[in-house]
Design a protein around this motif. Sequence first.
Motif, PDB file in Angstrom:
ATOM      1  N   GLY A 187      -2.791  62.510  38.869  1.00 10.18           N
ATOM      2  CA  GLY A 187      -2.807  60.617  38.655  1.00 10.18           C
ATOM      3  C   GLY A 187      -1.134  60.256  37.650  1.00 10.18           C
ATOM      4  N   VAL A 188      -0.725  59.625  36.996  1.00 12.98           N
ATOM      5  CA  VAL A 188       0.570  59.677  35.808  1.00 12.98           C
ATOM      6  C   VAL A 188       0.355  60.318  34.778  1.00 12.98           C
ATOM      7  N   ASN A 189       1.201  61.176  34.611  1.00 12.87           N
ATOM      8  CA  ASN A 189       0.907  61.646  33.359  1.00 12.87           C
ATOM      9  C   ASN A 189       2.176  60.791  32.628  1.00 12.87           C
ATOM     10  N   GLN A 190       1.681  60.757  31.021  1.00  9.72           N
ATOM     11  CA  GLN A 190       2.447  59.627  30.652  1.00  9.72           C
ATOM     12  C   GLN A 190       3.663  60.505  29.907  1.00  9.72           C
ATOM     13  N   ASP A 207      25.896  60.607  27.318  1.00  6.62           N
ATOM     14  CA  ASP A 207      25.697  62.105  26.102  1.00  6.62           C
ATOM     15  C   ASP A 207      24.903  62.809  27.154  1.00  6.62           C
ATOM     16  N   PRO A 208      26.188  63.502  27.985  1.00  9.23           N
ATOM     17  CA  PRO A 208      25.108  64.356  29.440  1.00  9.23           C
ATOM     18  C   PRO A 208      24.527  65.768  28.954  1.00  9.23           C
ATOM     19  N   GLU A 209      25.116  65.989  27.932  1.00 10.96           N
ATOM     20  CA  GLU A 209      23.713  66.916  27.528  1.00 10.96           C
ATOM     21  C   GLU A 209      22.514  66.761  27.672  1.00 10.96           C
ATOM     22  N   ALA A 210      22.711  65.432  26.644  1.00 11.78           N
ATOM     23  CA  ALA A 210      20.838  65.193  26.042  1.00 11.78           C
ATOM     24  C   ALA A 210      20.607  64.861  27.614  1.00 11.78           C
ATOM     25  N   ALA A 211      21.245  64.080  28.791  1.00  8.53           N
ATOM     26  CA  ALA A 211      20.396  63.956  30.343  1.00  8.53           C
ATOM     27  C   ALA A 211      20.419  65.067  30.262  1.00  8.53           C
ATOM     28  N   VAL A 212      21.170  65.952  30.477  1.00 12.83           N
ATOM     29  CA  VAL A 212      20.224  67.078  31.635  1.00 12.83           C
ATOM     30  C   VAL A 212      19.012  67.831  30.963  1.00 12.83           C
ATOM     31  N   ARG A 213      19.373  67.594  29.266  1.00 11.17           N
ATOM     32  CA  ARG A 213      17.605  68.019  28.866  1.00 11.17           C
ATOM     33  C   ARG A 213      16.389  67.792  29.628  1.00 11.17           C
ATOM     34  N   PHE A 214      16.281  65.809  29.352  1.00  7.83           N
ATOM     35  CA  PHE A 214      15.603  65.453  29.830  1.00  7.83           C
ATOM     36  C   PHE A 214      15.202  65.659  31.561  1.00  7.83           C
ATOM     37  N   ALA A 215      16.375  65.914  32.043  1.00 11.51           N
ATOM     38  CA  ALA A 215      15.926  66.042  33.587  1.00 11.51           C
ATOM     39  C   ALA A 215      15.243  67.053  33.914  1.00 11.51           C
ATOM     40  N   LEU A 216      16.201  68.514  32.950  1.00 12.66           N
ATOM     41  CA  LEU A 216      14.900  70.058  33.213  1.00 12.66           C
ATOM     42  C   LEU A 216      14.179  70.193  32.719  1.00 12.66           C
ATOM     43  N   GLU A 217      13.510  69.146  31.301  1.00 11.32           N
ATOM     44  CA  GLU A 217      12.149  68.750  31.421  1.00 11.32           C
ATOM     45  C   GLU A 217      11.321  68.047  32.162  1.00 11.32           C
ATOM     46  N   ALA A 218      11.948  67.285  32.772  1.00 15.86           N
ATOM     47  CA  ALA A 218      11.197  66.750  33.949  1.00 15.86           C
ATOM     48  C   ALA A 218      10.570  67.366  34.831  1.00 15.86           C
ATOM     49  N   ASP A 220      10.354  70.788  35.164  1.00 15.88           N
ATOM     50  CA  ASP A 220       9.495  71.924  34.330  1.00 15.88           C
ATOM     51  C   ASP A 220       8.057  70.801  34.101  1.00 15.88           C
ATOM     52  N   ARG A 221       7.866  69.807  33.753  1.00 17.82           N
ATOM     53  CA  ARG A 221       6.619  69.073  33.911  1.00 17.82           C
ATOM     54  C   ARG A 221       6.208  69.282  35.176  1.00 17.82           C
ATOM     55  N   THR A 222       6.580  69.209  35.965  1.00 22.02           N
ATOM     56  CA  THR A 222       6.481  69.308  37.603  1.00 22.02           C
ATOM     57  C   THR A 222       6.290  69.451  38.041  1.00 22.02           C
ATOM     58  N   THR A 223       7.058  71.141  37.772  1.00 23.93           N
ATOM     59  CA  THR A 223       6.679  72.173  38.326  1.00 23.93           C
ATOM     60  C   THR A 223       5.338  73.302  37.976  1.00 23.93           C
ATOM     61  N   ASN A 224       4.889  72.597  36.413  1.00 22.30           N
ATOM     62  CA  ASN A 224       3.777  73.304  35.421  1.00 22.30           C
ATOM     63  C   ASN A 224       3.241  72.074  37.029  1.00 22.30           C
ATOM     64  N   ASP A 225       2.517  71.476  37.037  1.00 21.56           N
ATOM     65  CA  ASP A 225       1.778  70.145  37.433  1.00 21.56           C
ATOM     66  C   ASP A 225       1.463  70.505  38.655  1.00 21.56           C
ATOM     67  N   ALA A 226       2.245  70.433  39.741  1.00 22.82           N
ATOM     68  CA  ALA A 226       2.018  71.174  40.860  1.00 22.82           C
ATOM     69  C   ALA A 226       1.626  71.773  41.303  1.00 22.82           C
ATOM     70  N   GLN A 227       2.073  73.877  40.709  1.00 24.80           N
ATOM     71  CA  GLN A 227       1.129  74.378  40.137  1.00 24.80           C
ATOM     72  C   GLN A 227      -0.343  74.796  39.890  1.00 24.80           C
ATOM     73  N   ALA A 228      -0.196  73.514  38.745  1.00 26.27           N
ATOM     74  CA  ALA A 228      -1.735  73.941  38.479  1.00 26.27           C
ATOM     75  C   ALA A 228      -2.462  73.129  39.603  1.00 26.27           C
ATOM     76  N   LEU A 229      -1.844  72.462  40.799  1.00 19.02           N
ATOM     77  CA  LEU A 229      -2.571  71.320  41.635  1.00 19.02           C
ATOM     78  C   LEU A 229      -2.882  72.252  42.874  1.00 19.02           C
ATOM     79  N   ALA A 230      -1.806  73.766  42.299  1.00 18.36           N
ATOM     80  CA  ALA A 230      -1.945  74.588  43.981  1.00 18.36           C
ATOM     81  C   ALA A 230      -3.441  76.229  43.264  1.00 18.36           C
ATOM     82  N   ALA A 231      -3.724  76.290  42.555  1.00 20.03           N
ATOM     83  CA  ALA A 231      -4.080  76.774  41.774  1.00 20.03           C
ATOM     84  C   ALA A 231      -5.637  76.629  41.964  1.00 20.03           C
TER      85      ALA A 231
END
Length: 232
Positions: A187-190, A207-218, A220-231
């Motif tokens: 499903g779509v995560n909020q 604001d490049p620093e803030a942009a990088v923080r949001f990009a890295l968070e996105a 990391d979240r996708t990676t966690n979801d993918a790992q949960a799906l694979a498990a």
Amino acid sequence: MPTRLTPVRSRKLGDLVIQQIQEKISLGVFAPGSKIPTEPTLMAQLGVGRSTVREAVRVLVSAGLLEVRQGDGTYVLERPSGHEPLEYRLRRAKAEEIREVRRILEVETVRLAAANRSAADIETMRECLEKKQAAHAAGDAHGYVTADIAFHTAVATASGNGLLADLYRSFCMVFQDFLDTLIADRGVNQYQHRIHTGLLTAIVDKDPEAAVRFALEAMDRTTNDAQALAAR
């Protein structure tokens, strides 16, 4: 290691056939100098028609991975020419390789977008986020993924670096099928809307620093979801 190929079920049959043959070559199942299965065998194992197999072989010959010897068969080249299209190379890359390279691209992409974005770029990104929300409200998972990829592609375009944008688009072509599967299953995560809205705001605010923080968070979240799906 099994030598049989797996039947494919998708509207992108040609791409999946190419991917499977490439994987066998990469893993050494189809070793350099060896003859790959005959056309009828490939058709039977993959569950596709003759034209699909022939097109896949043609692409892999053009990529410098295979050689057709008239009257003999199709062979894996001893020394690949190195002309393999980037999209096909990405499709046989390991998940961790994809994540690492995408992380490098993503950081520089959003950093440049925050510095170089235009008013037109901002409008395009906003429209993509609106389409994502509309697709979410309508329960349209594929439409949601399409709009999500369009948003990231718009960010890459806003970087002002045409080569970087083209590289990012190549990655997105690989992400599409994966994200379709992920969204359909989990499903779509909020958090996605919050992160992407924050990313757009950072780009608008230059604001490049803030942009990088949001990009890295996105990522990391996708990676966690993918790992949960694979498990599962």
